[in-house]
Design an enzyme around this catalytic site. Structure first.
Site, short mmCIF file in Angstrom:
data_model
loop_
_atom_site.label_atom_id
_atom_site.label_comp_id
_atom_site.label_asym_id
_atom_site.label_seq_id
_atom_site.Cartn_x
_atom_site.Cartn_y
_atom_site.Cartn_z
N ASP A 87 -84.82 29.36 4.45
CA ASP A 87 -84.56 28.83 3.11
C ASP A 87 -85.04 29.79 2.03
O ASP A 87 -84.30 30.13 1.10
CB ASP A 87 -85.29 27.49 2.90
CG ASP A 87 -84.70 26.37 3.72
OD1 ASP A 87 -83.72 25.78 3.27
OD2 ASP A 87 -85.23 26.08 4.81
N GLU A 110 -83.13 25.91 -5.24
CA GLU A 110 -83.96 24.81 -4.74
C GLU A 110 -85.44 25.15 -4.63
O GLU A 110 -86.30 24.32 -4.93
CB GLU A 110 -83.45 24.37 -3.37
CG GLU A 110 -84.16 23.18 -2.79
CD GLU A 110 -83.47 22.62 -1.57
OE1 GLU A 110 -83.90 21.56 -1.11
OE2 GLU A 110 -82.51 23.25 -1.08
N ASP A 170 -77.67 26.69 -3.17
CA ASP A 170 -78.38 25.92 -2.15
C ASP A 170 -78.61 26.88 -0.99
O ASP A 170 -77.67 27.25 -0.28
CB ASP A 170 -77.55 24.72 -1.68
CG ASP A 170 -78.39 23.73 -0.87
OD1 ASP A 170 -79.42 24.15 -0.32
OD2 ASP A 170 -78.02 22.55 -0.80
N ILE A 172 -80.01 26.70 2.05
CA ILE A 172 -79.48 26.13 3.29
C ILE A 172 -79.28 24.64 3.06
O ILE A 172 -80.24 23.89 2.92
CB ILE A 172 -80.42 26.33 4.49
CG1 ILE A 172 -80.58 27.82 4.81
CG2 ILE A 172 -79.87 25.60 5.72
CD1 ILE A 172 -81.48 28.09 6.00
N ASP A 173 -78.04 24.23 2.99
CA ASP A 173 -77.73 22.80 2.89
C ASP A 173 -77.54 22.28 4.31
O ASP A 173 -76.69 22.77 5.04
CB ASP A 173 -76.45 22.57 2.09
CG ASP A 173 -76.12 21.09 1.98
OD1 ASP A 173 -76.81 20.39 1.23
OD2 ASP A 173 -75.18 20.65 2.67
N THR A 175 -80.64 21.58 6.30
CA THR A 175 -81.74 22.21 7.03
C THR A 175 -81.99 21.51 8.36
O THR A 175 -82.30 22.15 9.35
CB THR A 175 -83.03 22.19 6.18
OG1 THR A 175 -82.76 22.78 4.91
CG2 THR A 175 -84.13 22.95 6.86
N SER A 317 -74.76 17.55 2.39
CA SER A 317 -73.58 17.20 1.59
C SER A 317 -72.55 18.30 1.57
O SER A 317 -71.33 18.05 1.63
CB SER A 317 -74.01 16.87 0.15
OG SER A 317 -74.79 15.70 0.12
N LYS A 320 -70.06 18.26 4.26
CA LYS A 320 -69.01 17.26 4.09
C LYS A 320 -67.93 17.76 3.13
O LYS A 320 -66.74 17.52 3.32
CB LYS A 320 -69.61 15.96 3.56
CG LYS A 320 -70.11 15.01 4.64
CD LYS A 320 -71.44 15.40 5.20
CE LYS A 320 -72.06 14.30 6.05
NZ LYS A 320 -73.36 14.67 6.60
#
Length: 409
Positions: A87, A110, A170, A172-173, A175, A317, A320
Site C-alpha cells: 500500500d 489514502e 487508491d 490497493i483497493d 487489500t 469497490s 466491482k
C-alpha cells in the site's frame, strides 16, 4: 478466514523485504495509448498514469511473492483494516513518478507516513520502491519516500482551498483480496480530476484471470471481444472510451510489451431479473432495498423471475467497477452506512471507466456523485443512500426500485 484475526496480524514485520525470487530491475518503455493523441486532451497525463500504474502493479506482484513465501509480512492499521508494505510502496512510487512530470498537480491518496514511522517500516518501503522507480534517478532516501507518501496524506498536504486539478489514488483497493491469495482480485486505481470532472482513469488488476474473464456483448458490429486473462490494465479518457489489455508481460518484466488494446463495453442486459449483481463484501443482500423484490443466489442455474444472480469472488469497490465496465457484471450497488465513511478514491477511477464503457453511476436518488463535497481535502463523498453502478440500460429501473423500497423502509 477472518483476516483481522489471522495469524499474520501480530507477526513482526522485518525491516526489509526479501522476495522468494531474485528481484530484477525493469526499465519500462512507455506504452502507446489505444487512441490517437489528438483525440485525448490529457494524453500526456494518461500516458504517465498508465506508466505509474504498471510499475505499481509490478511492485504489488513482487511484494505478494514475498508475502506468501515466509512469515511476517502483514500488519494492521489503527482502524483494524489489514495493510501491507505494498500500500505504502504503491503510493510512494506513484507520487514520485507523477511529481516528476506534473509537479504542480496535487495528489489525494489514502495513506500517510505516520504508520510507517511508528512501526519502523520505512526501510522496507524504500526497498520495494527503489526496484520500480524510473531509471536515472538518484538513490532514494527514507526522506524521499516519506515525503512522496505524504503528498497524498491528509495530515501534511495543504491544497489551499478548492484545487481545480488533482490526482486521486487508491494504492490497493481490495487489500483483503491482496492478502487472500491469487483467487481474490485487487486493483491499483488512479484518476485525474479537472474542475470537478474526472477526465481520465487507469485501473491495474494483476491477478485478473480466466476465472473472471469477460466478453463484450454490446458491440454495435455484433463482434464478441475477449481480453487476455493474465492480469489487466484498463484505461479511460473522457470522450475516448474505455480500453483494456493484458498486464502479464508488464508485471513479469517481459520486453514484449503488449500493444493489443480491446474496447470495453458494459453488458447489454435490459431486464433486471437477468442482471448480474455485485454488492460490497462487507454487506449482505438483505441490506439492499432490492431484496424486497428479489432474492439473490450465487447459482446461475437457480436464477428466476424473483431471484437474481449475485456474483462473488472479488474484493473492494474498484474491483466491482471493473467488473461492470468490462461487462462481467451488470449492476453494483453499495449502501452508505452511518458508521462507514465513503472515500473518494474507492470510486473516482471506477466512475470514468464505467461511464466511458457506456454505463452510468449515481447515488440512490439518481444524482451524480459529487467529488467536491469535501470542499478542502477532496477525500470523502456523501452519496444519498449509496451508490448505484450499472450498464445504463437498467439504471433508471434500479433507481426507481430502490427509491420506492427505501422510502418505505
Amino acid at each position: 478466514m477472518n483476516l483481522l484475526h489471522s495469524p499474520f496480524s501480530t507477526v513482526r514485520f522485518p525491516h526489509r523485504l526479501r522476495p522468494a525470487t531474485p528481484r530484477r530491475r525493469f526499465f519500462l518503455v512507455r506504452s502507446s495509448l489505444p487512441f490517437p493523441n489528438q483525440n485525448a486532451k490529457y494524453h500526456r497525463e494518461l500516458e504517465a498514469a498508465v506508466d505509474a500504474v504498471e510499475r505499481a502493479c509490478r511492485l504489488c506482484v513482487d511484494v505478494k511473492r514475498s508475502l506468501f513465501s515466509s512469515e511476517g509480512r502483514i500488519l494492521e492499521k489503527n482502524d483494524s483494516t489489514p495493510v501491507t508494505v505494498a500500500d505504502f510502496g504503491v503510493q510512494a512510487l506513484v507520487s514520485l513518478e507523477l511529481s516528476k512530470l506534473f509537479p504542480t498537480i496535487p495528489l489525494v491518496a489514502e495513506e500517510d507516513s505516520g504508520f510507517l514511522r511508528s512501526n519502523n517500516l520505512v526501510d522496507s518501503v524504500v526497498s520495494v520502491v527503489t526496484d520500480e522507480v524510473s531509471s536515472g534517478d538518484k538513490r532514494l532516501t527514507n526522506a524521499d519516500v516519506l515525503e512522496a507518501i505524504d503528498r497524498g496524506g491528509k495530515n501534511d498536504v495543504v491544497y489551499g482551498g478548492r484545487p481545480a486539478t488533482y490526482w486521486i489514488l487508491d494504492p490497493i483497493d481490495g487489500t483483503k483480496g491482496f492478502l487472500k491469495g491469487s483467487d481474490a482480485l485487487y486493483v491499483v486505481g488512479l484518476a485525474l480530476v479537472v474542475e470537478g470532472e474526472i477526465v481520465l482513469g487507469v485501473m491495474g488488476c494483476p491477478n485478473w484471470d480466466e476465472a473472471v474473464s469477460f466478453t463484450s456483448t454490446t458491440d454495435s458490429r455484433g463482434v464478441e471481444s475477449m481480453v487476455p486473462k493474465s492480469g489487466i490494465i484498463m484505461v479511460a479518457h473522457a470522450g475516448c472510451g474505455t480500453w483494456a489489455r493484458s498486464l502479464s508481460d508488464v508485471v513479469n518484466g517481459s520486453a514484449n510489451m503488449p500493444d493489443g488494446w480491446t474496447r470495453c463495453y458494459v453488458d447489454g442486459c435490459g431486464l433486471v431479473p437477468e442482471a448480474r449483481f455485485c454488492i460490497p463484501d462487507s454487506q449482505t443482500w438483505d441490506l439492499i432495498p432490492l431484496s424486497e423484490l428479489f432474492n439473490a443466489t450465487n447459482d446461475p442455474n437457480s436464477v428466476g423471475e424473483k431471484k437474481v444472480l449475485l456474483l462473488s469472488g472479488c474484493c473492494g469497490s474498484l474491483c466491482k467497477y471493473l467488473m461492470v465496465a468490462s461487462g462481467r457484471a451488470t449492476v453494483f450497488v453499495l449502501r452508505a452506512r452511518n458508521e462507514r465513511i465513503i472515500k473518494a478514491w474507492d470510486h473516482a477511477v471506477g466512475i470514468i471507466c464505467v461511464r466511458e464503457a457506456g454505463g452510468k453511476v449515481t447515488d440512490w436518488k439518481g444524482d451524480q456523485i459529487d467529488l467536491a463535497a469535501d470542499q478542502v481535502e477532496r477525500r470523502i463523498i456523501f452519496p444519498s443512500g449509496g451508490v448505484i453502478v450499472s450498464n445504463g440500460k437498467l439504471h433508471n429501473q434500479i433507481v426507481e426500485m430502490i427509491s420506492s423500497s427505501f422510502s418505505t423502509a
